[in-house]
Design a protein around this motif. Structure first.
Motif, PDB file in Angstrom:
ATOM      1  N   ILE A  26       0.833  -1.203   0.000  1.00  0.00           N
ATOM      2  CA  ILE A  26       0.000   0.000   0.000  1.00  0.00           C
ATOM      3  C   ILE A  26       0.871   1.258   0.000  1.00  0.00           C
ATOM      4  O   ILE A  26       0.595   2.219  -0.729  1.00  0.00           O
ATOM      5  CB  ILE A  26      -0.979  -0.015   1.187  1.00  0.00           C
ATOM      6  CG1 ILE A  26      -2.020  -1.111   0.987  1.00  0.00           C
ATOM      7  CG2 ILE A  26      -1.653   1.338   1.363  1.00  0.00           C
ATOM      8  CD1 ILE A  26      -2.816  -1.443   2.224  1.00  0.00           C
ATOM      9  N   ILE A  27       1.931   1.240   0.798  1.00  0.00           N
ATOM     10  CA  ILE A  27       2.842   2.391   0.816  1.00  0.00           C
ATOM     11  C   ILE A  27       3.503   2.557  -0.546  1.00  0.00           C
ATOM     12  O   ILE A  27       3.637   3.670  -1.069  1.00  0.00           O
ATOM     13  CB  ILE A  27       3.888   2.248   1.933  1.00  0.00           C
ATOM     14  CG1 ILE A  27       3.217   2.430   3.290  1.00  0.00           C
ATOM     15  CG2 ILE A  27       5.018   3.259   1.762  1.00  0.00           C
ATOM     16  CD1 ILE A  27       4.100   2.106   4.467  1.00  0.00           C
ATOM     17  N   PHE A  28       3.907   1.448  -1.149  1.00  0.00           N
ATOM     18  CA  PHE A  28       4.511   1.497  -2.482  1.00  0.00           C
ATOM     19  C   PHE A  28       3.515   2.058  -3.506  1.00  0.00           C
ATOM     20  O   PHE A  28       3.862   2.920  -4.324  1.00  0.00           O
ATOM     21  CB  PHE A  28       4.993   0.106  -2.903  1.00  0.00           C
ATOM     22  CG  PHE A  28       5.619   0.080  -4.258  1.00  0.00           C
ATOM     23  CD1 PHE A  28       6.886   0.614  -4.462  1.00  0.00           C
ATOM     24  CD2 PHE A  28       4.939  -0.465  -5.343  1.00  0.00           C
ATOM     25  CE1 PHE A  28       7.467   0.595  -5.724  1.00  0.00           C
ATOM     26  CE2 PHE A  28       5.514  -0.488  -6.598  1.00  0.00           C
ATOM     27  CZ  PHE A  28       6.778   0.043  -6.793  1.00  0.00           C
ATOM     28  N   ALA A  29       2.276   1.579  -3.451  1.00  0.00           N
ATOM     29  CA  ALA A  29       1.248   2.061  -4.381  1.00  0.00           C
ATOM     30  C   ALA A  29       0.995   3.552  -4.180  1.00  0.00           C
ATOM     31  O   ALA A  29       0.808   4.295  -5.155  1.00  0.00           O
ATOM     32  CB  ALA A  29      -0.038   1.271  -4.202  1.00  0.00           C
ATOM     33  N   GLY A  30       0.996   3.993  -2.924  1.00  0.00           N
ATOM     34  CA  GLY A  30       0.811   5.418  -2.648  1.00  0.00           C
ATOM     35  C   GLY A  30       1.942   6.252  -3.223  1.00  0.00           C
ATOM     36  O   GLY A  30       1.713   7.338  -3.762  1.00  0.00           O
ATOM     37  N   VAL A  32       3.893   5.419  -5.809  1.00  0.00           N
ATOM     38  CA  VAL A  32       3.764   5.395  -7.266  1.00  0.00           C
ATOM     39  C   VAL A  32       2.655   6.351  -7.704  1.00  0.00           C
ATOM     40  O   VAL A  32       2.810   7.111  -8.678  1.00  0.00           O
ATOM     41  CB  VAL A  32       3.502   3.957  -7.780  1.00  0.00           C
ATOM     42  CG1 VAL A  32       3.103   3.959  -9.246  1.00  0.00           C
ATOM     43  CG2 VAL A  32       4.722   3.093  -7.558  1.00  0.00           C
ATOM     44  N   GLY A  33       1.545   6.338  -6.975  1.00  0.00           N
ATOM     45  CA  GLY A  33       0.439   7.241  -7.297  1.00  0.00           C
ATOM     46  C   GLY A  33       0.851   8.703  -7.211  1.00  0.00           C
ATOM     47  O   GLY A  33       0.500   9.513  -8.082  1.00  0.00           O
ATOM     48  N   ARG A  34       1.604   9.054  -6.173  1.00  0.00           N
ATOM     49  CA  ARG A  34       2.095  10.433  -6.049  1.00  0.00           C
ATOM     50  C   ARG A  34       3.042  10.770  -7.196  1.00  0.00           C
ATOM     51  O   ARG A  34       2.991  11.876  -7.742  1.00  0.00           O
ATOM     52  CB  ARG A  34       2.801  10.627  -4.704  1.00  0.00           C
ATOM     53  CG  ARG A  34       1.891  11.128  -3.631  1.00  0.00           C
ATOM     54  CD  ARG A  34       2.645  11.595  -2.394  1.00  0.00           C
ATOM     55  NE  ARG A  34       3.543  10.605  -1.815  1.00  0.00           N
ATOM     56  CZ  ARG A  34       3.159   9.598  -1.050  1.00  0.00           C
ATOM     57  NH1 ARG A  34       1.903   9.426  -0.769  1.00  0.00           N
ATOM     58  NH2 ARG A  34       4.047   8.762  -0.563  1.00  0.00           N
ATOM     59  N   PHE A  35       3.900   9.846  -7.555  1.00  0.00           N
ATOM     60  CA  PHE A  35       4.846  10.069  -8.646  1.00  0.00           C
ATOM     61  C   PHE A  35       4.110  10.331  -9.964  1.00  0.00           C
ATOM     62  O   PHE A  35       4.521  11.157 -10.774  1.00  0.00           O
ATOM     63  CB  PHE A  35       5.786   8.864  -8.787  1.00  0.00           C
ATOM     64  CG  PHE A  35       6.739   8.968  -9.935  1.00  0.00           C
ATOM     65  CD1 PHE A  35       7.846   9.805  -9.854  1.00  0.00           C
ATOM     66  CD2 PHE A  35       6.527   8.240 -11.097  1.00  0.00           C
ATOM     67  CE1 PHE A  35       8.729   9.908 -10.918  1.00  0.00           C
ATOM     68  CE2 PHE A  35       7.404   8.336 -12.167  1.00  0.00           C
ATOM     69  CZ  PHE A  35       8.512   9.175 -12.078  1.00  0.00           C
ATOM     70  N   LEU A  36       3.008   9.610 -10.161  1.00  0.00           N
ATOM     71  CA  LEU A  36       2.242   9.752 -11.399  1.00  0.00           C
ATOM     72  C   LEU A  36       1.254  10.918 -11.354  1.00  0.00           C
ATOM     73  O   LEU A  36       0.512  11.139 -12.316  1.00  0.00           O
ATOM     74  CB  LEU A  36       1.490   8.450 -11.704  1.00  0.00           C
ATOM     75  CG  LEU A  36       2.365   7.223 -11.977  1.00  0.00           C
ATOM     76  CD1 LEU A  36       1.496   5.976 -12.134  1.00  0.00           C
ATOM     77  CD2 LEU A  36       3.232   7.450 -13.207  1.00  0.00           C
ATOM     78  N   ASP A  41      -5.197   9.149  -1.491  1.00  0.00           N
ATOM     79  CA  ASP A  41      -5.383   9.809  -0.195  1.00  0.00           C
ATOM     80  C   ASP A  41      -5.517   8.812   0.959  1.00  0.00           C
ATOM     81  O   ASP A  41      -5.175   9.112   2.095  1.00  0.00           O
ATOM     82  CB  ASP A  41      -6.609  10.717  -0.231  1.00  0.00           C
ATOM     83  CG  ASP A  41      -6.454  11.870  -1.194  1.00  0.00           C
ATOM     84  OD1 ASP A  41      -5.295  12.243  -1.476  1.00  0.00           O
ATOM     85  OD2 ASP A  41      -7.480  12.386  -1.664  1.00  0.00           O
ATOM     86  N   TRP A  42      -6.008   7.656   0.674  1.00  0.00           N
ATOM     87  CA  TRP A  42      -6.277   6.660   1.700  1.00  0.00           C
ATOM     88  C   TRP A  42      -5.085   5.756   1.994  1.00  0.00           C
ATOM     89  O   TRP A  42      -5.119   4.962   2.932  1.00  0.00           O
ATOM     90  CB  TRP A  42      -7.462   5.792   1.262  1.00  0.00           C
ATOM     91  CG  TRP A  42      -7.308   5.286  -0.132  1.00  0.00           C
ATOM     92  CD1 TRP A  42      -7.790   5.854  -1.264  1.00  0.00           C
ATOM     93  CD2 TRP A  42      -6.587   4.117  -0.557  1.00  0.00           C
ATOM     94  NE1 TRP A  42      -7.428   5.117  -2.380  1.00  0.00           N
ATOM     95  CE2 TRP A  42      -6.684   4.044  -1.969  1.00  0.00           C
ATOM     96  CE3 TRP A  42      -5.872   3.132   0.115  1.00  0.00           C
ATOM     97  CZ2 TRP A  42      -6.094   3.027  -2.705  1.00  0.00           C
ATOM     98  CZ3 TRP A  42      -5.284   2.120  -0.637  1.00  0.00           C
ATOM     99  CH2 TRP A  42      -5.398   2.074  -2.007  1.00  0.00           C
ATOM    100  N   SER A  43      -4.022   5.838   1.217  1.00  0.00           N
ATOM    101  CA  SER A  43      -2.943   4.852   1.316  1.00  0.00           C
ATOM    102  C   SER A  43      -2.241   4.866   2.671  1.00  0.00           C
ATOM    103  O   SER A  43      -1.996   3.803   3.246  1.00  0.00           O
ATOM    104  CB  SER A  43      -1.934   5.030   0.183  1.00  0.00           C
ATOM    105  OG  SER A  43      -1.278   6.275   0.285  1.00  0.00           O
TER     106      SER A  43
END
Length: 157
Positions: A26-30, A32-36, A41-43
């Motif tokens: 989840i932290i990794f996905a968050g 990656v999401g910020r990078f993109l 917001d929920w991560s």
């Protein structure tokens, strides 16, 4: 350890591993999401939830395996009979602390039942505080087992 205890231990290990893995993913996905440019917001809230459960389940697993920090140099210098009573007293104090932690964490969970995560509306923060309750209850059963073992065998671990 009986069959029920082995099943509980297996579930405890599986859940602790799953929560730790979920927190990491989840932290990794968050990130990656910020990078993109699409932050999740929920991560961080969900990762915190998963990490709390991993920590308290893992704490009992470590206690069961004797992997917590222990300084028993002075106790080893005592005669075997005194070692038995000192170790028993230590485990009794640990059990008392865990019983109090269990009671107070239930109160905290009850008080937090209407508090929700900032990033996850409708998801109660009580679920995080319940990790403390379950973890302390599991550690309490472990500590009481160690207490009886210390009185029977004189073993601190």
């Amino acid at each position: 350890m009986g069959t029920l205890g082995k099943h509980i231990l297996r579930w405890e290990q599986t859940l602790a591993q799953a929560f730790l893995l979920a927190s990491t993913l989840i932290i990794f996905a968050g990130g990656v999401g910020r990078f993109l440019g699409r932050p999740l917001d929920w991560s961080m809230d969900l990762a915190t939830f998963c990490f709390a459960w991993a920590v308290f389940l893992g704490a009992d697993l470590a206690l069961r395996e004797g992997r917590h920090v222990a300084v028993d140099n002075l106790v080893r210098l005592l005669p075997p009979r005194a070692q038995r009573w000192v170790c028993g007293a230590v485990w009794l104090f640990v059990a008392l602390f865990l019983a109090l932690l269990f009671a107070y964490s239930l109160q905290a969970a009850h008080q937090a039942r209407f508090r929700s995560f900032q990033g996850i509306p409708g998801f109660s923060y009580a679920w995080v505080t319940l990790s403390v309750s379950l973890g302390s209850l599991l550690m309490l059963t472990t500590a009481l087992g160690r207490f009886w073992r210390a009185l029977r065998e004189g073993s601190c671990s």
